[in-house]
Write a protein that holds these residues in place. Sequence first.
Motif, mmCIF file in Angstrom:
data_model
loop_
_atom_site.group_PDB
_atom_site.id
_atom_site.type_symbol
_atom_site.label_atom_id
_atom_site.label_comp_id
_atom_site.label_asym_id
_atom_site.label_seq_id
_atom_site.Cartn_x
_atom_site.Cartn_y
_atom_site.Cartn_z
ATOM 1 N N HIS A 1 2.835 17.392 -18.872
ATOM 2 C CA HIS A 1 3.737 16.322 -19.304
ATOM 3 C C HIS A 1 3.915 15.343 -18.133
ATOM 4 O O HIS A 1 4.138 15.761 -17.006
ATOM 5 N N PRO A 2 3.820 14.018 -18.387
ATOM 6 C CA PRO A 2 3.967 13.063 -17.285
ATOM 7 C C PRO A 2 5.340 13.161 -16.628
ATOM 8 O O PRO A 2 6.350 13.331 -17.317
ATOM 9 N N LEU A 3 5.351 13.073 -15.296
ATOM 10 C CA LEU A 3 6.611 13.156 -14.555
ATOM 11 C C LEU A 3 7.042 11.778 -14.049
ATOM 12 O O LEU A 3 8.191 11.385 -14.189
ATOM 13 N N PHE A 4 6.113 11.049 -13.452
ATOM 14 C CA PHE A 4 6.488 9.705 -12.975
ATOM 15 C C PHE A 4 5.273 8.813 -12.773
ATOM 16 O O PHE A 4 4.137 9.274 -12.734
ATOM 17 N N ILE A 5 5.605 7.512 -12.670
ATOM 18 C CA ILE A 5 4.624 6.495 -12.292
ATOM 19 C C ILE A 5 5.127 5.932 -10.971
ATOM 20 O O ILE A 5 6.330 5.716 -10.813
ATOM 21 N N LEU A 6 4.239 5.731 -10.040
ATOM 22 C CA LEU A 6 4.639 5.069 -8.798
ATOM 23 C C LEU A 6 3.572 4.041 -8.466
ATOM 24 O O LEU A 6 2.388 4.376 -8.364
ATOM 25 N N TYR A 7 4.014 2.799 -8.317
ATOM 26 C CA TYR A 7 3.045 1.717 -8.080
ATOM 27 C C TYR A 7 2.667 1.650 -6.610
ATOM 28 O O TYR A 7 3.495 1.812 -5.732
ATOM 29 N N THR A 8 1.374 1.443 -6.383
ATOM 30 C CA THR A 8 0.903 1.300 -5.009
ATOM 31 C C THR A 8 -0.161 0.221 -4.969
ATOM 32 O O THR A 8 -0.763 -0.110 -5.987
ATOM 33 N N SER A 9 -0.364 -0.335 -3.785
ATOM 34 C CA SER A 9 -1.323 -1.431 -3.655
ATOM 35 C C SER A 9 -2.748 -0.932 -3.701
ATOM 36 O O SER A 9 -3.085 0.097 -3.121
ATOM 37 N N GLY A 10 -3.579 -1.684 -4.381
ATOM 38 C CA GLY A 10 -5.008 -1.401 -4.382
ATOM 39 C C GLY A 10 -5.740 -2.573 -3.781
ATOM 40 O O GLY A 10 -5.135 -3.399 -3.091
ATOM 41 N N THR A 11 -7.024 -2.638 -4.046
ATOM 42 C CA THR A 11 -7.782 -3.717 -3.419
ATOM 43 C C THR A 11 -7.709 -5.015 -4.207
ATOM 44 O O THR A 11 -8.157 -6.032 -3.745
ATOM 45 N N THR A 12 -7.147 -4.992 -5.402
ATOM 46 C CA THR A 12 -6.956 -6.258 -6.105
ATOM 47 C C THR A 12 -5.485 -6.625 -6.011
ATOM 48 O O THR A 12 -4.680 -5.861 -5.483
ATOM 49 N N GLY A 13 -5.128 -7.776 -6.556
ATOM 50 C CA GLY A 13 -3.744 -8.236 -6.454
ATOM 51 C C GLY A 13 -2.770 -7.407 -7.273
ATOM 52 O O GLY A 13 -1.602 -7.332 -6.966
ATOM 53 N N LYS A 14 -3.262 -6.743 -8.304
ATOM 54 C CA LYS A 14 -2.353 -6.049 -9.218
ATOM 55 C C LYS A 14 -2.092 -4.611 -8.762
ATOM 56 O O LYS A 14 -3.027 -3.822 -8.636
ATOM 57 N N PRO A 15 -0.824 -4.267 -8.507
ATOM 58 C CA PRO A 15 -0.535 -2.889 -8.087
ATOM 59 C C PRO A 15 -0.929 -1.878 -9.171
ATOM 60 O O PRO A 15 -0.891 -2.196 -10.353
ATOM 61 N N LYS A 16 -1.283 -0.687 -8.709
ATOM 62 C CA LYS A 16 -1.725 0.366 -9.629
ATOM 63 C C LYS A 16 -0.573 1.316 -9.909
ATOM 64 O O LYS A 16 0.077 1.779 -8.976
ATOM 65 N N GLY A 17 -0.379 1.644 -11.168
ATOM 66 C CA GLY A 17 0.660 2.616 -11.530
ATOM 67 C C GLY A 17 0.077 4.020 -11.451
ATOM 68 O O GLY A 17 -0.578 4.485 -12.371
ATOM 69 N N ILE A 18 0.326 4.702 -10.339
ATOM 70 C CA ILE A 18 -0.231 6.045 -10.153
ATOM 71 C C ILE A 18 0.578 7.039 -10.991
ATOM 72 O O ILE A 18 1.807 7.091 -10.889
ATOM 73 N N LEU A 19 -0.139 7.791 -11.799
ATOM 74 C CA LEU A 19 0.521 8.705 -12.730
ATOM 75 C C LEU A 19 0.459 10.156 -12.238
ATOM 76 O O LEU A 19 -0.627 10.663 -11.927
ATOM 77 N N HIS A 20 1.620 10.796 -12.185
ATOM 78 C CA HIS A 20 1.674 12.214 -11.826
ATOM 79 C C HIS A 20 2.306 13.017 -12.956
ATOM 80 O O HIS A 20 3.160 12.508 -13.687
ATOM 81 N N THR A 21 1.878 14.278 -13.064
ATOM 82 C CA THR A 21 2.416 15.138 -14.115
ATOM 83 C C THR A 21 3.213 16.296 -13.510
ATOM 84 O O THR A 21 3.483 16.293 -12.300
ATOM 85 N N SER A 22 3.581 17.272 -14.304
ATOM 86 C CA SER A 22 4.662 18.180 -13.915
ATOM 87 C C SER A 22 4.257 19.440 -13.128
ATOM 88 O O SER A 22 4.602 19.589 -11.958
ATOM 89 N N GLY A 23 3.550 20.368 -13.769
ATOM 90 C CA GLY A 23 3.339 21.693 -13.182
ATOM 91 C C GLY A 23 2.557 21.667 -11.879
ATOM 92 O O GLY A 23 2.953 22.288 -10.883
ATOM 93 N N GLY A 24 1.429 20.973 -11.875
ATOM 94 C CA GLY A 24 0.592 20.917 -10.679
ATOM 95 C C GLY A 24 1.274 20.184 -9.545
ATOM 96 O O GLY A 24 1.231 20.608 -8.387
ATOM 97 N N PHE A 25 1.930 19.089 -9.880
ATOM 98 C CA PHE A 25 2.623 18.303 -8.860
ATOM 99 C C PHE A 25 3.697 19.139 -8.181
ATOM 100 O O PHE A 25 3.801 19.195 -6.954
ATOM 101 N N LEU A 26 4.503 19.827 -8.986
ATOM 102 C CA LEU A 26 5.598 20.600 -8.397
ATOM 103 C C LEU A 26 5.068 21.805 -7.618
ATOM 104 O O LEU A 26 5.611 22.171 -6.577
ATOM 105 N N THR A 27 3.992 22.392 -8.106
ATOM 106 C CA THR A 27 3.409 23.529 -7.392
ATOM 107 C C THR A 27 2.964 23.115 -5.991
ATOM 108 O O THR A 27 3.287 23.766 -4.997
#
Length: 655
Positions: free
Chosen positions: A259-285
């Motif tokens: 299940h998705p936990l959060f989106i966090l925007y970060t800069s990439g090589t183009t002008g538009k920031p990327k919404g990095i998607l993280h999910t629950s079990g693996g992230f918390l582990t």
Amino acid sequence: MTEPHAALDNLLTENRTFPPSEEFAAQANATAELYDTANADREAFWAEQAERLSWDTKWNQVLDWSNAPFAKWFVGGKLNVAYNCVDRHVESGHGDQVAIHWEGEPGDSRAITYADLQREVSKAANALTELGVGAEDRVAIYMPMVPEAIFSMLACARLGALHSVVFGGFSAEALRTRIEDSRAKLVITTDGQYRRGTPAPLKPAVDEAVSKAGSVEHVLVVKRTDSDVEWTEGRDVWWHDVVDRQSDQHTPEAFDSEHPLFILYTSGTTGKPKGILHTSGGFLTQTSYTHHNVFDLKPDTDVYWCTADIGWVTGHSYIVYGPLSNRVTQVVYEGTPNTPHEGRHWEIVQKYGVTIYYTAPTLIRTFMKWGADIPAKHDLSSLRVLGSVGEPINPEAWIWYRENVGGGRTPIVDTWWQTETGAIMISPLPGATSAKPGSAQRPLPGVSAKVVDDQGNEVGKGGGGYLVLDEPWPSMLRGIWGDEERYRDTYWSRFSEQGFYFAGDGAKYDADGDIWLLGRVDDVMNVSGHRISTTEVESALVSHPTVAEAAVVGASDATTGQGIVAFVILRGGVAEGSDGAEAIKALRDHVAKEIGPIAKPRQIMVVPELPKTRSGKIMRRLLRDVAENRQVGDVTTLADSSVMDLISSGLKSGA
Ligand code: WTA
């Protein structure tokens, strides 16, 4: 693609090592055997780490990589992330343990126990439900470091809603693009925030952003500075009106491990920031596992402090999820390190008896500038582990940190990771590794990383190239929000044949096979540990009516790692009799308005031309030579080789 940063090559001349004391090693959470266990069976190792958490339903498969590069970890498992970070600690009898020693910038403070946290998060979850937030909805959080920011993140996690935290230093425009991209329904903010001792407004930026972004139904406002705010009836609601009256009971629901936990925007090589998607079990582990082993956390005795802002991934993984899942007692500080004086951090370490301190090299170099006499005035003897993150740490800063903060005795963990990796990937283990100042050293047990050449072949000892991750890991990003193609292109196309994740960092092995990170190899700058793309700043500059063309480079900077240097061609040139200073100031302010003050160029140079190849690509390498006051390199591939002379002779620059 540019070469790994040449100026950082001197890192490799460092050869002192610092083994942990016998005493530290004897009590450490992690010993060298952990590497062997992980090597013997990686998936079994991660399954064992997942047992750190409390699962509502156990998984039936550790890893499903059949749809690579989209991973699934702990498939079929169900858990509630907030329950793991809060409720289970109360249930195990630790309700009275302080979870957060919160220290406000003006000197107010609050001790929040796990029982308090459970009540606050439950109330916030009930309020969010009342405001129409449900599982899979997006909630933007644009707040300073107040406890309600953490309650809000955990309330989202509890409901299965995704938070998208936007750093409070970003502009209204940056907030708007992030709200629009994620189609957030709710924005949580404060009336204002303390900045260097004075309240600064925050809500006006939300008003501006929300008026242009159509998706937002409500704005939930915490009163922090008691500033006057404009109010849109029906849309805006006060936290103290809506949250305080809620029941402090809330039953968490178990969600799928993926299940998705959060989106966090970060800069990439183009002008538009990327919404990095993280999910629950693996992230918390993985955040839990790394926090336990890399910082050697002992929940009953340690007082941990990570100085990051929750607007960055370090705040997500190492203030909120990793530490709280481990039942930490931690310090959260609202303000700047020199308010009201340059010893503020050391005063806080002494006040709370901080034992583990995690910060960024930029701040360490700033402390060095302020002088060793400042930490020396405080009792820092409680400290036992120091950490560094965000950029390469130069050996000089490492040694200063150990001597002047760590009393010449504490292990230092130099932790390499990214928003995308979700958790620490390469780092010493404080009780098992002989630390080398400036090197992040080895992938953690369970993690696999390599340094490869252009063709994807691993380089030998002493060789340099690109850092790749050649095995999936539990807290890896699951994609870029709404842009599957960009996810594949950015991370998986460079070494698609081998199936490596391309990190975007240059790296080298030393003679012992330890890894040294050498900075970004793409068009991403690292300014004070913050990722900013050159294109993002260029777009901001050309959106100003006076600018015809702009090129931006990151030039090495003694304090901030890199500084932003911009070269601009002005429409109609610089007015007769003017030195361009006014135009330059207007441009710096414009960038601050478009992105945020952190993206303000250190220097803007007005030039008549930009160096371009015959195919029209700007040669940033040459501009970096100018910005770093070096002899300009090979110009033979330029369409017009006289351009560099023109630039060097006619520079009008301003800071
Ligand atoms: C850099 C921050 C050298 C690197 C957690 C990476 C580092 C980018 C280190 C990610 C380190 C982070 N040594 N470089 N210990 N830690 N970096 O996404 O260039 O804000 O790719 O995540 O910071 O930045 P991000």
